[in-house]
Design a protein around this motif. Sequence first.
Motif, mmCIF file in Angstrom:
data_model
loop_
_atom_site.group_PDB
_atom_site.id
_atom_site.type_symbol
_atom_site.label_atom_id
_atom_site.label_comp_id
_atom_site.label_asym_id
_atom_site.label_seq_id
_atom_site.Cartn_x
_atom_site.Cartn_y
_atom_site.Cartn_z
ATOM 1 N N ARG A 1 0.531 5.777 -0.229
ATOM 2 C CA ARG A 1 -0.341 6.966 -0.249
ATOM 3 C C ARG A 1 0.534 8.208 -0.338
ATOM 4 N N SER B 1 0.842 -1.196 0.000
ATOM 5 C CA SER B 1 0.000 0.000 0.000
ATOM 6 C C SER B 1 0.877 1.246 0.000
ATOM 7 N N THR C 1 -7.403 8.386 -1.296
ATOM 8 C CA THR C 1 -7.315 7.012 -1.787
ATOM 9 C C THR C 1 -5.856 6.628 -1.990
ATOM 10 N N GLU C 2 -5.548 5.359 -1.715
ATOM 11 C CA GLU C 2 -4.174 4.887 -1.885
ATOM 12 C C GLU C 2 -3.744 4.986 -3.351
ATOM 13 N N CYS D 1 -2.508 -0.174 -3.967
ATOM 14 C CA CYS D 1 -3.122 -1.109 -3.029
ATOM 15 C C CYS D 1 -3.332 -2.409 -3.794
#
Length: 645
Positions: A270, A268, A276-277, A280
Amino acid sequence: MKTCNILRPLALLCLMLNVMSAYSQNKYRWTDELALLRSIDRLPEYRSGCLIEQFSSYDRTWGNDDGFSGKYSYLRKEDGKLVIAEMKGAGVINRIWTPTPNDNMLCFYFDGKKDPGLRIRFSDLFSGKVFPFVKPVCGNEVGGYYCYLPITYAKSCKIVMEGEGLQFIQIQYRQLPGTKVETYDGTFTDADKALLNDVCNTWAATSPQADTYSNGRSAGTTVSEKTITLKPGDEVTCFESNVPGRITGIEIDGGTAFEGPDKNIILSARWDDDKTEAICAPMADFFGYAYGRPAMRNILMGRSGYTNYCYLPMPYDKSAQLKLIYRRTEGTQQPPVSVRVKIHHNTTARDAKTEGKFYSSWRRTRTPLGEYHTFLNTKGKGHYVGTILLAQGLRSGMTTFFEGDDSTYVDGRMRMHGTGSEDYFNGGWYALLDRWDRGHSMPIHGCLDYSLQMSRTGGYRFFISDKLTFDKEIFHGIEHGDVNNSYPVDYTSLAFYYSDTAPDSRMQPAGDLLKEYQPGRHTFYPQLMEITPDGDIQINNDRGLRISTGNSGNLRILLNDIPEGRYKLYMSYHETSAGTGFQIWQRQKLITDWRESHNDTDTYREDVYMGEIELTAQDNSITVHIAKNDNGNSLIVGTVTLERM
């Protein structure tokens, strides 16, 4: 006075020559495009208005005649020759692909001139015999022939084939409006040759390194290292920065922890204040594993040794965070996992006016019949740079779901339409020996896996100089099946792109989406059977696998890749006038007693039940025994099918 009058014209002439020289130096040459094939640091840069488009032989009726007949392989005929592409305005040809090269001459007519500026055999675009069309920037593997050597033109380009035979073709080009483009002329300086050699060396690297791409905005990197022990249910930060910068390399050594049918460890990422990532995805999918095994190894991403690597630059404005997440599977004993993480990064902030942020879109869908599988459907400004696809058929048989064409719509118009799924990945001819028949990695594209008996395959392709620009929106997707998206398939894909807009939402990898699908029926076809002959037999391909004998003999057929278990065994075969008797054994165990394949009328017997067998990792074969009799001396095997009990 006379001296001054003479000097003025000379001074004016010198000034004009200087201006012309400066103008020439400011021209965009084919080598400027060539340099992009190694300038990975420039991948985040926007290209507003420079849209990628493509000429291809796709069936305009939305059928499957994508080059077989040649009907759609050219625009028109001129003096008995085929005009196969015609571009207007300044631009560059980035990619030429075919699985069906021939020795006809190709003529490139630049800028409206009557004589071709480049004349070359079609096959020599890929052969490596004609400079500068050299390997590995040009070449062939997995059934496809590709050329990434850029060909620039100032005003226009028309490509004509001297001959009437042409089948599958894709010619990808990019518009360069407002750019002073220098037309490719086939002359090369020492600097040009050195650059081409450098690009070829970069593409030929079998063990890519992060330092290879530490140039420009990716220069001046440091490495942050961390060893993490993950337990089921853990969510651990492996890199965090609260200052502007960019990640230029991710290297993660988890041993064999990411292998196997369960994909429970998630990567993951960010950036900044994005809701929102940016990433992912299961580690296995992100780094190009195929059905539980490492499979991808290219100049940008994959696995080398036990190191999973990604060298796509990831700039951010204020902050970055990378995490590893170990999903818990109820009712399953999961061991702790030790992971060594190296992050290459610097403090060169993203230039928001000229660069996008890196995003990926992970999707796993059993795409409904009649609908495209979507790689990416997003709005904003940016460019698309890569695709990884795993395709698992949901019924046994030939992998005809890979007949599906790719489609790309940018800013309200279709820009590219492909000719088949393996074609999209620069391959061709699935299920044929030494073509698209097994996993094979190339510098920026390749086949991840091919198994007829498991009804599965996969591929990857990265867009570097030919990244797909969008100023407002993009849809990039692929069909499943030859027409009308008619084949049920379990697709897993990753789309890599840069954009000024973070995704609104994303599919979360969890639950059953992290488990590999296991088919219950498996079909082996003659062209890819692994066989071992024994005794007095001869083998050839004649409507199937023809086994002939002067007396008697055996043919062992390996049943590889199939999960252990008990199966019903079926075989398709021809009854012919030369047919003889046969038995089927599994090592020393008789499965089928003598059967007759003689018939005065040629008859195909499909999926005839032969008996039951138990498959293990050591006991994974059957043996066909034939013996000459009064009726004949041969058996033609069609397919062998296993059905789980």
